[in-house]
Motif scaffolding. Structure first.
Motif, short mmCIF file in Angstrom:
data_model
loop_
_atom_site.label_atom_id
_atom_site.label_comp_id
_atom_site.label_asym_id
_atom_site.label_seq_id
_atom_site.Cartn_x
_atom_site.Cartn_y
_atom_site.Cartn_z
N VAL A 116 42.32 55.80 49.28
CA VAL A 116 42.33 54.51 48.56
C VAL A 116 43.70 54.28 47.92
O VAL A 116 44.25 53.18 47.96
CB VAL A 116 41.20 54.49 47.49
N LYS A 117 44.26 55.35 47.37
CA LYS A 117 45.58 55.25 46.74
C LYS A 117 46.64 54.88 47.80
O LYS A 117 47.49 54.01 47.57
CB LYS A 117 45.92 56.58 46.06
N VAL A 162 33.42 52.58 51.45
CA VAL A 162 34.39 52.21 50.42
C VAL A 162 35.29 51.07 50.94
O VAL A 162 35.50 50.07 50.25
CB VAL A 162 35.24 53.44 50.00
N VAL A 163 35.79 51.22 52.16
CA VAL A 163 36.64 50.18 52.76
C VAL A 163 35.85 48.86 52.87
O VAL A 163 36.37 47.78 52.57
CB VAL A 163 37.16 50.63 54.15
N ASP A 164 34.60 48.98 53.25
CA ASP A 164 33.74 47.80 53.37
C ASP A 164 33.58 47.10 52.01
O ASP A 164 33.55 45.87 51.95
CB ASP A 164 32.37 48.25 53.91
N SER A 165 33.54 47.88 50.95
CA SER A 165 33.39 47.28 49.61
C SER A 165 34.64 46.51 49.19
O SER A 165 34.60 45.72 48.25
CB SER A 165 33.05 48.36 48.57
N PHE A 166 35.76 46.74 49.88
CA PHE A 166 36.98 45.97 49.63
C PHE A 166 37.06 44.73 50.53
O PHE A 166 38.07 44.04 50.55
CB PHE A 166 38.23 46.82 49.86
N ASP A 167 35.98 44.49 51.31
CA ASP A 167 35.96 43.39 52.30
C ASP A 167 37.07 43.52 53.33
O ASP A 167 37.62 42.53 53.81
CB ASP A 167 36.02 42.02 51.61
N ILE A 168 37.41 44.76 53.66
CA ILE A 168 38.37 45.05 54.73
C ILE A 168 37.56 45.51 55.94
O ILE A 168 36.73 46.42 55.81
CB ILE A 168 39.38 46.13 54.30
N PRO A 169 37.76 44.91 57.12
CA PRO A 169 36.96 45.31 58.29
C PRO A 169 37.24 46.75 58.73
O PRO A 169 38.40 47.18 58.74
CB PRO A 169 37.40 44.33 59.39
N TYR A 209 42.91 39.30 53.65
CA TYR A 209 42.83 40.21 52.51
C TYR A 209 42.52 39.44 51.24
O TYR A 209 43.33 38.69 50.72
CB TYR A 209 44.15 40.98 52.36
N LYS A 210 41.30 39.63 50.75
CA LYS A 210 40.89 38.99 49.50
C LYS A 210 39.88 39.90 48.80
O LYS A 210 38.68 39.64 48.82
CB LYS A 210 40.33 37.59 49.75
N VAL A 211 40.39 40.98 48.27
CA VAL A 211 39.52 41.99 47.66
C VAL A 211 38.83 41.41 46.42
O VAL A 211 39.43 40.69 45.62
CB VAL A 211 40.33 43.27 47.32
N ASN A 212 37.51 41.68 46.31
CA ASN A 212 36.74 41.28 45.14
C ASN A 212 36.89 42.40 44.10
O ASN A 212 36.35 43.49 44.24
CB ASN A 212 35.26 41.11 45.53
N LYS A 213 37.67 42.10 43.06
CA LYS A 213 38.05 43.13 42.09
C LYS A 213 36.83 43.79 41.44
O LYS A 213 36.77 45.01 41.30
CB LYS A 213 38.95 42.50 41.02
N GLU A 214 35.82 42.98 41.10
CA GLU A 214 34.63 43.52 40.44
C GLU A 214 33.88 44.49 41.36
O GLU A 214 33.42 45.55 40.94
CB GLU A 214 33.70 42.39 39.98
N ARG A 215 33.77 44.09 42.63
CA ARG A 215 33.06 44.95 43.59
C ARG A 215 33.83 46.26 43.80
O ARG A 215 33.24 47.34 43.89
CB ARG A 215 32.91 44.19 44.92
N ALA A 216 35.15 46.16 43.87
CA ALA A 216 35.99 47.35 44.05
C ALA A 216 35.88 48.28 42.84
O ALA A 216 35.72 49.50 42.99
CB ALA A 216 37.44 46.94 44.29
N LEU A 217 35.92 47.71 41.64
CA LEU A 217 35.81 48.52 40.43
C LEU A 217 34.46 49.20 40.34
O LEU A 217 34.34 50.34 39.89
CB LEU A 217 36.03 47.64 39.18
N SER A 218 33.43 48.49 40.81
CA SER A 218 32.08 49.06 40.84
C SER A 218 32.04 50.29 41.77
O SER A 218 31.41 51.30 41.46
CB SER A 218 31.09 47.98 41.31
N THR A 219 32.75 50.19 42.91
CA THR A 219 32.85 51.33 43.85
C THR A 219 33.55 52.50 43.17
O THR A 219 33.10 53.65 43.28
CB THR A 219 33.63 50.91 45.12
N PHE A 220 34.65 52.22 42.46
CA PHE A 220 35.38 53.29 41.77
C PHE A 220 34.48 53.98 40.74
O PHE A 220 34.50 55.20 40.61
CB PHE A 220 36.62 52.72 41.05
N ARG A 221 33.69 53.18 40.02
CA ARG A 221 32.79 53.75 38.99
C ARG A 221 31.72 54.63 39.65
O ARG A 221 31.44 55.73 39.18
CB ARG A 221 32.12 52.64 38.18
N GLU A 222 31.18 54.12 40.74
CA GLU A 222 30.13 54.86 41.45
C GLU A 222 30.63 56.22 41.95
O GLU A 222 29.91 57.22 41.90
CB GLU A 222 29.68 54.00 42.65
#
Length: 290
Positions: free
Chosen positions: A46-47, A101-108, A266-279
């Motif tokens: 991810v980094k 994880v990649v899917d949660s960033f809306d990246i195919p 590329y239009k990452v949903n920040k809230e969804r991504a942060l939720s993945t990081f928390r999980e």
């Protein structure tokens, strides 16, 4: 035709995941979370991913994956990549999880059984580069054969955010050959990491010298009499393996996959991504989302 202002980042997912995993696995740092799942490879992946997105600022991003070890290449040559060790037990659960994880960033996530990630990258690069700029993010120089005026390759170096960017001019300057000749080069010298020998006794230096003189493998075979007796014998003794190695080295750019530019925007949903990081209990990655 006017050049599009779109730029597509094609990511070699497995290359980044393996690099990230082994960077911390050497010190047995597997980042096992409270569910007992090791996440070190995904954290580093991810980094790498977001660092590259920040660096290259693409309008579109696609991630390509290997889908198992059986491919059309292993069908043709059973020894292909047979020297690879089994994946470490701590990495195995990260293979599927990283795609979620990649899917949660809306990246195919793109991959197809029977083909390697390189083949998917080659297919998409060929399609997208007709009208747009493409950057391929990988750690693997095999991909150099895909380079053209619209396709460049960013080789990931040690650490994060360090890239060696190759276009046709840089490749010619550094290796002395064209992208298409990369396939012939690999066929002649073989590839120990993929476990095929090419022509026994011919290394990179001799292979490049022959390609500079005769252009292609066909050109070399048409002029065998001009080679030294030793070179002639080596090539004649390995003729079948030379042709097989050429087929194995070529990236297949007609994989039956589809990924429209609309899907890849590329239009990452920040809230969804942060939720993945928390999980996953990731710390310190939030800032990468901008």
């Amino acid at each position: 035709m006017e050049q599009s202002n779109k730029s597509i980042l094609l990511v070699d997912g497995m290359a980044l995941l393996f690099r990230a995993f082994y960077a911390t696995a050497v010190s047995n740092y597997f980042m096992i979370n409270s569910k007992g799942i090791p996440t070190n490879g995904i954290h580093g992946f991810v980094k790498h991913l977001f660092t590259a997105i920040e660096h290259f600022n693409p309008s579109h991003v696609v991630c390509c994956w290997d889908m198992g070890s059986k491919t059309f290449r292993t069908e043709e040559f059973s020894e292909y990549k047979a020297n690879r060790a089994e994946a470490p037990i701590e990495l195995v659960p990260q293979f599927d999880l990283v795609k979620d994880v990649v899917d949660s960033f809306d990246i195919p996530n793109i991959g197809l059984k029977g083909y390697e990630a390189d083949d998917c990258i080659g297919t998409l690069a060929r399609e997208y580069s007709v009208d747009h700029k493409v950057i391929i993010l990988t750690g693997d120089q095999d991909i150099f054969q895909l380079i053209n005026q619209n396709v460049s390759v960013a080789i990931v170096r040690k650490g994060f955010g360090n890239y060696d960017l190759y276009n046709p001019e840089r490749l010619l300057e550094e290796k002395g050959i064209t992208p298409a000749q990369m396939i012939d080069l690999k066929a002649l010298m073989g590839d120990p990491s993929d476990n095929y020998p090419g022509v026994k006794g011919i290394g990179e230096k001799t292979a490049i010298k022959l390609l500079l003189e005769f252009g292609t493998i066909e050109g070399i075979l048409d002029n065998l009499s001009k080679l030294t007796k030793s070179q002639q014998k080596k090539i004649e003794d390995s003729l079948e393996m030379l042709h097989l190695s050429h087929r194995l080295a070529r990236i297949h750019c007609e994989v039956p996959i589809e990924c429209s530019l609309d899907q890849a925007e590329y239009k990452v949903n920040k809230e969804r991504a942060l939720s993945t990081f928390r999980e996953l209990e990731f710390k310190g990655l939030d800032r990468l989302l901008g």
